[in-house]
Motif scaffolding. Structure first.
Motif, PDB file in Angstrom:
ATOM      1  N   UNK A 151     -19.511  24.230  24.608  1.00 42.71           N
ATOM      2  CA  UNK A 151     -20.406  24.286  25.275  1.00 42.71           C
ATOM      3  C   UNK A 151     -20.280  23.183  26.203  1.00 42.71           C
ATOM      4  N   UNK A 152     -20.505  21.908  25.791  1.00 44.53           N
ATOM      5  CA  UNK A 152     -20.844  20.076  26.917  1.00 44.53           C
ATOM      6  C   UNK A 152     -19.095  20.851  27.427  1.00 44.53           C
ATOM      7  N   UNK A 153     -17.683  20.567  27.121  1.00 46.68           N
ATOM      8  CA  UNK A 153     -16.685  20.579  27.612  1.00 46.68           C
ATOM      9  C   UNK A 153     -16.710  22.001  28.274  1.00 46.68           C
ATOM     10  N   UNK A 154     -17.863  22.885  28.345  1.00 45.81           N
ATOM     11  CA  UNK A 154     -17.718  23.507  29.491  1.00 45.81           C
ATOM     12  C   UNK A 154     -18.185  23.638  30.739  1.00 45.81           C
ATOM     13  N   UNK A 155     -19.340  22.986  30.289  1.00 44.77           N
ATOM     14  CA  UNK A 155     -19.699  22.776  31.343  1.00 44.77           C
ATOM     15  C   UNK A 155     -19.354  21.312  32.464  1.00 44.77           C
ATOM     16  N   UNK A 156     -18.445  20.586  31.807  1.00 45.64           N
ATOM     17  CA  UNK A 156     -17.994  19.925  32.471  1.00 45.64           C
ATOM     18  C   UNK A 156     -17.076  20.077  33.238  1.00 45.64           C
ATOM     19  N   UNK A 157     -16.427  21.125  32.408  1.00 51.06           N
ATOM     20  CA  UNK A 157     -14.938  22.281  33.567  1.00 51.06           C
ATOM     21  C   UNK A 157     -15.421  23.377  34.584  1.00 51.06           C
ATOM     22  N   UNK A 158     -16.563  23.124  33.968  1.00 53.89           N
ATOM     23  CA  UNK A 158     -17.366  24.261  35.281  1.00 53.89           C
ATOM     24  C   UNK A 158     -17.870  23.178  36.625  1.00 53.89           C
ATOM     25  N   UNK A 159     -18.006  21.784  36.008  1.00 53.99           N
ATOM     26  CA  UNK A 159     -18.526  20.762  37.590  1.00 53.99           C
ATOM     27  C   UNK A 159     -17.351  20.755  38.385  1.00 53.99           C
ATOM     28  N   UNK A 160     -16.040  20.661  37.383  1.00 51.22           N
ATOM     29  CA  UNK A 160     -14.942  19.939  38.269  1.00 51.22           C
ATOM     30  C   UNK A 160     -14.421  20.986  38.623  1.00 51.22           C
ATOM     31  N   UNK A 161     -15.188  22.551  38.058  1.00 54.31           N
ATOM     32  CA  UNK A 161     -14.114  24.098  38.558  1.00 54.31           C
ATOM     33  C   UNK A 161     -14.655  24.060  40.202  1.00 54.31           C
ATOM     34  N   UNK A 162     -15.851  23.598  39.999  1.00 52.80           N
ATOM     35  CA  UNK A 162     -17.396  24.213  40.697  1.00 52.80           C
ATOM     36  C   UNK A 162     -17.286  23.240  42.281  1.00 52.80           C
ATOM     37  N   UNK A 163     -17.158  21.814  42.205  1.00 53.68           N
ATOM     38  CA  UNK A 163     -16.913  20.717  43.327  1.00 53.68           C
ATOM     39  C   UNK A 163     -15.395  20.681  44.088  1.00 53.68           C
ATOM     40  N   UNK A 164     -14.535  21.140  42.961  1.00 50.78           N
ATOM     41  CA  UNK A 164     -12.862  21.489  43.568  1.00 50.78           C
ATOM     42  C   UNK A 164     -13.395  22.931  45.000  1.00 50.78           C
ATOM     43  N   UNK A 165     -13.418  23.583  44.296  1.00 52.75           N
ATOM     44  CA  UNK A 165     -13.813  24.988  44.899  1.00 52.75           C
ATOM     45  C   UNK A 165     -14.661  24.380  46.273  1.00 52.75           C
ATOM     46  N   UNK A 166     -16.158  23.868  46.030  1.00 49.14           N
ATOM     47  CA  UNK A 166     -16.546  23.350  47.168  1.00 49.14           C
ATOM     48  C   UNK A 166     -16.059  22.579  48.315  1.00 49.14           C
ATOM     49  N   UNK A 167     -14.630  21.462  47.797  1.00 48.56           N
ATOM     50  CA  UNK A 167     -14.104  20.899  47.995  1.00 48.56           C
ATOM     51  C   UNK A 167     -14.456  19.757  47.639  1.00 48.56           C
ATOM     52  N   UNK A 168     -15.499  18.929  47.361  1.00 52.19           N
ATOM     53  CA  UNK A 168     -16.511  17.485  47.408  1.00 52.19           C
ATOM     54  C   UNK A 168     -15.227  16.999  47.083  1.00 52.19           C
ATOM     55  N   UNK A 169     -14.355  17.787  46.435  1.00 55.01           N
ATOM     56  CA  UNK A 169     -13.412  15.678  45.988  1.00 55.01           C
ATOM     57  C   UNK A 169     -12.610  15.486  47.015  1.00 55.01           C
ATOM     58  N   UNK A 170     -11.965  16.833  48.090  1.00 53.61           N
ATOM     59  CA  UNK A 170     -11.247  16.189  49.040  1.00 53.61           C
ATOM     60  C   UNK A 170     -11.403  15.815  50.147  1.00 53.61           C
ATOM     61  N   UNK A 171     -13.625  16.693  50.862  1.00 56.15           N
ATOM     62  CA  UNK A 171     -14.234  16.330  51.871  1.00 56.15           C
ATOM     63  C   UNK A 171     -15.100  15.232  51.925  1.00 56.15           C
ATOM     64  N   UNK A 172     -15.779  15.033  50.130  1.00 57.13           N
ATOM     65  CA  UNK A 172     -16.476  14.014  50.422  1.00 57.13           C
ATOM     66  C   UNK A 172     -16.965  12.934  50.127  1.00 57.13           C
TER      67      UNK A 172
END
Length: 402
Positions: A151-172
């Motif tokens: 469950x905890x691993x899924x939370x981290x994986x979701x956080x990474x995937x969502x912000x990858x899709x939002x462009x957080x890591x590349x734009x912000x």
């Protein structure tokens, strides 16, 4: 310069917390205004059931952080925001808060969390790149890489995937700071933009000096966990017989298991010293014939090596990851084959019987410290990074809210 420093402290203070504190002190002593925004993972313990249930959501996006950081930024008008750990209580919403306020963002990559939910690029004590470059880190969930919990691993994986899709890591984020070239390459392979990643190591301050009073023992300093190679270390000591004393400084989940192994193997000259404060660690390093770093994972930039360099203490390290990069074999230290107890025993025996050669290697390590890991050198690099981040954000000035 005014610097907003954001960091979520760990329950047990470690190398990352020390690095953040050292950087804050460095900036303050050079006349800069540092405004810390702090959370602490210890805050989670008294959470109500409802708050704990909501934690996976606020790990992905915290409206509280968004409001607080934006208000903080607008009140203090910092020239740059320097992020360290945002997990889990700050969340990536803080990047958006800074962007809305027009504040350039620098993110130091102390571990591999942005490309690996387990943070270490390791599984079962060995290197693992199963999730590297994947849009969704399913293997981390399958293998419960974060704290052995799916469950905890899924939370981290979701956080990474969502912000990858939002462009957080590349734009912000305007600029990322990797601690080694090896780590930089892994982050690029994981999808972070190469043009935004610079390399700046951590530093040792105050300088402990290179005056040594050497005793007859070898030293390990670090967390007692699977990826640190302690099984290989003790297997090598079994091959060495009772020739060389070994002192193990640190604590961790494997301590009882390792103590039982030492007793079972009959290693009478191996002693566990537990956790020591930094000055006691320096004292142990200054007295040790050499330091052994047998890690079997991709170390980012182990502070134990830079501290040994500062003390003029020779090192024997596994030739893997950033260790292979930062320690020049037979010049500033000695390499051995990772996970190979026989090779480690062979290298230890050679080192023990060649004290003059190792004294020269220790001196070369000290020279490496002076060249790369002092506060003065780090300050120069940090100012250049801030300047570059500020310049890169200037075209976005219309975003700034006054």
């Amino acid at each position: 310069m005014k610097v907003l420093m954001l960091h979520c402290r760990y329950k047990k203070r470690g190398g990352e917390d020390l690095a953040v504190e050292s950087e804050e002190q460095l900036l303050s002593t050079r006349g800069h205004a540092v405004f810390p925004y702090r959370r602490n993972n210890a805050e989670i313990e008294p959470f109500t059931i409802v708050e704990k249930a909501a934690l996976p959501l606020t790990t992905v996006w915290s409206n509280k952080t968004l409001a607080e950081v934006r208000h903080f930024a607008l009140n203090h008008q910092p020239d740059v925001a320097h992020f360290h750990n945002t997990f889990p209580l700050i969340s990536p919403s803080a990047y958006s808060a800074c962007q809305l306020a027009g504040i350039p963002v620098v993110q130091t990559l102390h571990n591999y969390r942005l490309v690996c939910p387990g943070t270490t690029l390791s599984r079962g004590g060995k290197p693992c790149e199963c999730c590297l470059g994947k849009g969704i880190a399913w293997p981390a969930v399958r293998y419960a890489c974060y704290r052995g919990n799916r469950t905890a691993s899924g939370t981290v994986a979701a956080m990474l995937a969502i912000h990858r899709a939002l462009g957080t890591w590349t734009k912000r984020v305007d600029l990322y700071v990797a601690l080694s070239n090896f780590a930089r390459d892994k982050f690029i392979a994981g999808g972070l933009p190469a043009a935004k990643i610079v390399v700046k190591p951590n530093f040792v301050h105050p300088d402990p000096g290179a005056e040594r009073d050497v005793s007859d023992y070898a030293l390990f300093v670090g967390r007692l966990s699977p990826e640190k190679g302690l099984g290989t270390l003790l297997a090598a000591w079994k091959q060495l017989g009772s020739k060389i004393a070994l002192r193990i400084v640190g604590d961790g989940p494997l301590r009882r298991e390792l103590e039982a192994l030492v007793e079972r193997l009959g290693l009478a000259r191996v002693r566990f010293l537990g956790h020591l404060d930094r000055q006691a660690v320096f004292a142990a390093m200054k007295s040790a014939r050499f330091l052994v770093v047998p890690s079997e994972c991709y170390e980012n930039l182990p502070m134990t090596v830079t501290e040994a360099y500062a003390c003029g203490t020779p090192t024997i390290v596994a030739g893997l990851g950033a260790l292979e990069e930062m320690v020049a074999d037979e010049r500033t230290g000695i390499h051995f084959v990772p996970g190979n107890a026989e090779d480690l025993a062979c290298k230890v025996e050679w080192v023990w019987t060649h004290p003059r050669d190792m004294e020269e290697i220790g001196q070369a390590g000290r020279a490496e410290f002076v060249a790369k890991y002092t506060a003065d050198r780090n300050y120069e690099m940090l100012m250049a990074i801030y300047k570059r981040a500020i310049e890169s954000r200037q075209e976005d000035l219309p975003w700034r809210v006054n």
